[in-house]
Design an enzyme around this catalytic site. Structure first.
Site, PDB file in Angstrom:
ATOM      1  N   SER A 144       5.673   3.918  -7.212  1.00  0.00           N
ATOM      2  CA  SER A 144       5.057   3.035  -6.127  1.00  0.00           C
ATOM      3  C   SER A 144       5.108   1.662  -7.242  1.00  0.00           C
ATOM      4  O   SER A 144       5.242   1.393  -8.307  1.00  0.00           O
ATOM      5  CB  SER A 144       3.370   3.232  -6.201  1.00  0.00           C
ATOM      6  N   TYR A 201      -4.162   5.649 -10.708  1.00  0.00           N
ATOM      7  CA  TYR A 201      -3.032   6.079  -9.891  1.00  0.00           C
ATOM      8  C   TYR A 201      -1.953   5.142 -10.266  1.00  0.00           C
ATOM      9  O   TYR A 201      -0.546   5.704 -10.558  1.00  0.00           O
ATOM     10  CB  TYR A 201      -3.265   5.504  -8.436  1.00  0.00           C
TER      11      TYR A 201
HETATM   12  P1  NAD Z   1       0.734  11.570   2.681  1.00  0.00           P
HETATM   13  O1  NAD Z   1      -0.683  11.552   2.480  1.00  0.00           O
HETATM   14  O2  NAD Z   1       1.476  11.441   4.197  1.00  0.00           O
HETATM   15  O3  NAD Z   1       1.722  12.273   2.188  1.00  0.00           O
HETATM   16  C1  NAD Z   1       1.488  12.968   0.674  1.00  0.00           C
HETATM   17  C2  NAD Z   1       2.135  14.381   0.634  1.00  0.00           C
HETATM   18  O4  NAD Z   1       2.014  14.828  -0.666  1.00  0.00           O
HETATM   19  C3  NAD Z   1       1.420  15.225   1.732  1.00  0.00           C
HETATM   20  O5  NAD Z   1       2.447  16.052   2.353  1.00  0.00           O
HETATM   21  C4  NAD Z   1       0.861  16.311   0.870  1.00  0.00           C
HETATM   22  O6  NAD Z   1       1.079  17.704   1.212  1.00  0.00           O
HETATM   23  C5  NAD Z   1       1.573  16.298  -0.334  1.00  0.00           C
HETATM   24  N1  NAD Z   1       0.408  16.535  -1.731  1.00  0.00           N
HETATM   25  C6  NAD Z   1      -0.700  15.908  -1.821  1.00  0.00           C
HETATM   26  N2  NAD Z   1      -1.166  16.777  -2.920  1.00  0.00           N
HETATM   27  C7  NAD Z   1      -0.553  17.971  -3.056  1.00  0.00           C
HETATM   28  C8  NAD Z   1      -0.545  18.980  -3.730  1.00  0.00           C
HETATM   29  N3  NAD Z   1      -1.513  19.281  -4.588  1.00  0.00           N
HETATM   30  N4  NAD Z   1       0.501  19.827  -3.807  1.00  0.00           N
HETATM   31  C9  NAD Z   1       1.533  19.776  -3.124  1.00  0.00           C
HETATM   32  N5  NAD Z   1       1.586  18.556  -2.023  1.00  0.00           N
HETATM   33  C10 NAD Z   1       0.790  17.657  -2.193  1.00  0.00           C
HETATM   34  O7  NAD Z   1       1.167  10.050   1.941  1.00  0.00           O
HETATM   35  P2  NAD Z   1       2.619   9.357   1.778  1.00  0.00           P
HETATM   36  O8  NAD Z   1       2.057   7.741   1.861  1.00  0.00           O
HETATM   37  O9  NAD Z   1       3.603   9.629   2.978  1.00  0.00           O
HETATM   38  O10 NAD Z   1       2.908   9.412   0.314  1.00  0.00           O
HETATM   39  C11 NAD Z   1       3.949   9.972  -0.069  1.00  0.00           C
HETATM   40  C12 NAD Z   1       4.336   9.658  -1.592  1.00  0.00           C
HETATM   41  O11 NAD Z   1       4.393   8.071  -1.463  1.00  0.00           O
HETATM   42  C13 NAD Z   1       3.105   9.687  -2.342  1.00  0.00           C
HETATM   43  O12 NAD Z   1       3.609  10.020  -3.967  1.00  0.00           O
HETATM   44  C14 NAD Z   1       2.454   8.438  -2.624  1.00  0.00           C
HETATM   45  O13 NAD Z   1       1.855   8.094  -3.696  1.00  0.00           O
HETATM   46  C15 NAD Z   1       3.747   7.491  -2.557  1.00  0.00           C
HETATM   47  N6  NAD Z   1       3.424   6.250  -2.058  1.00  0.00           N
HETATM   48  C16 NAD Z   1       2.904   5.857  -0.763  1.00  0.00           C
HETATM   49  C17 NAD Z   1       2.432   4.390  -0.658  1.00  0.00           C
HETATM   50  C18 NAD Z   1       2.158   4.050   0.752  1.00  0.00           C
HETATM   51  O14 NAD Z   1       1.574   2.960   1.025  1.00  0.00           O
HETATM   52  N7  NAD Z   1       1.893   5.062   1.619  1.00  0.00           N
HETATM   53  C19 NAD Z   1       2.952   3.560  -1.295  1.00  0.00           C
HETATM   54  C20 NAD Z   1       3.536   3.785  -2.482  1.00  0.00           C
HETATM   55  C21 NAD Z   1       3.716   4.999  -2.951  1.00  0.00           C
END
Ligand code: NAD
Length: 252
Positions: free
Chosen positions: A150, A163
């Site tokens: 991130s 986080y």
């Molecule tokens: P999302 O909630 O759609 O996806 C998160 C995924 O992580 C889900 O598929 C879930 O099954 C999996 N997950 C969570 N806890 C878990 C566990 N204990 N065991 C197995 N799987 C688990 O969210 P997203 O926004 O697509 O996030 C994906 C990644 O991107 C994450 O690492 C998040 O921190 C990172 N991220 C997201 C953003 C944003 O703005 N959306 C920004 C920076 C980083």
């Protein structure tokens, strides 16, 4: 579905957390690039199974990555089924929204939970997959790990300090492993800013910030991040990089 470029024919990519958001977009993009996909999620098994069914040869595995045994079993299952692994995208992650000044709200348990999923789980998956990634590597086409961290792990920002710190740790692990696993395995991270996913549905303030302050005038779509993952994978030289994908917000 796009036609498979021949150089990815039969190559296998495991994308964790690939039933929604960024992970789903990465998995679908890599499938279009010709990879066989190992889909994974913590829950949403039905979605995972139907995604896997729509891409020939692909599989779905359910595993809670906060449980070390399940994390190890995920790699075993993927290797048992596919017999090889070329790309590991550590996308699964969790967040916690806590004002940075509310120190007591950021309990030790919250720190542990975030580290378990955002740092220790990727480490375990990489450790378990190392041999398979080395086996499928060649000097012309090294294997590849992509960690989704991130922008909050690069700059003092983010939904909470635990986080942000967990993502900073993942970024540092990325650089250290780029050295340790070279030259067989390239290791890079994508550090997104705001991405429109289920995780950020309620983040109106962030949406406003990105629309008003970022040079690109918007948060990213999951496909923007997926395309970057595809670019990183298709390059055979890049390693140890943390690529900030925040539409230029960090410049303002
Ligand atoms: P999302 O909630 O759609 O996806 C998160 C995924 O992580 C889900 O598929 C879930 O099954 C999996 N997950 C969570 N806890 C878990 C566990 N204990 N065991 C197995 N799987 C688990 O969210 P997203 O926004 O697509 O996030 C994906 C990644 O991107 C994450 O690492 C998040 O921190 C990172 N991220 C997201 C953003 C944003 O703005 N959306 C920004 C920076 C980083």
């Amino acid at each position: 579905m796009a036609t498979a470029p021949t150089n990815n024919h039969r190559r296998v990519a495991l994308v964790t957390g690939s039933t929604s958001g960024i992970g789903k977009a990465i998995a679908e993009r890599l499938a279009a690039d010709g990879f066989t996909i190992a889909f994974h999620s913590k829950s949403s098994a039905k979605t995972g199974q139907s995604l896997a069914a729509s891409y020939p040869g692909s599989t779905y595995t359910q595993a809670d990555l906060s449980d070390q045994n399940q994390a190890k079993q995920l790699i075993t299952d993927v290797l048992t089924h596919h017999g090889r692994l070329d790309v590991l995208a550590n996308n699964a992650g969790i967040n916690a929204t806590i004002p940075h000044r509310s120190l007591k709200e950021a309990s030790a348990q919250i720190w542990r939970d975030l580290y378990e999923v955002n740092v220790i789980a990727p480490w375990t998956l990489i450790s378990e997959a190392e041999n398979a990634l080395r086996d499928s590597s060649s000097p012309e086409q090294p294997s590849c790990i992509i960690n989704i961290s991130s922008h909050a792990g690069v700059r003092p920002k983010g939904a909470s300090i635990p986080y942000a710190a967990s993502k900073a740790a993942l970024n540092h692990v990325t650089k250290l492993l780029a050295i340790s696993l070279s030259p067989d395995i390239r290791v890079n991270a994508i550090a997104p800013g705001l991405v429109e996913t289920p995780m950020t549905e309620q983040w109106e303030e962030a949406r406003k910030l990105w629309s008003e302050r970022s040079p690109m005038g918007r948060g990213a779509q999951p496909a923007d991040i997926a395309q970057l993952a595809s670019m990183i994978i298709s390059n055979n030289y890049l390693t140890g990089e943390i690529i900030i994908a925040d539409g230029g917000l960090n410049l303002t």
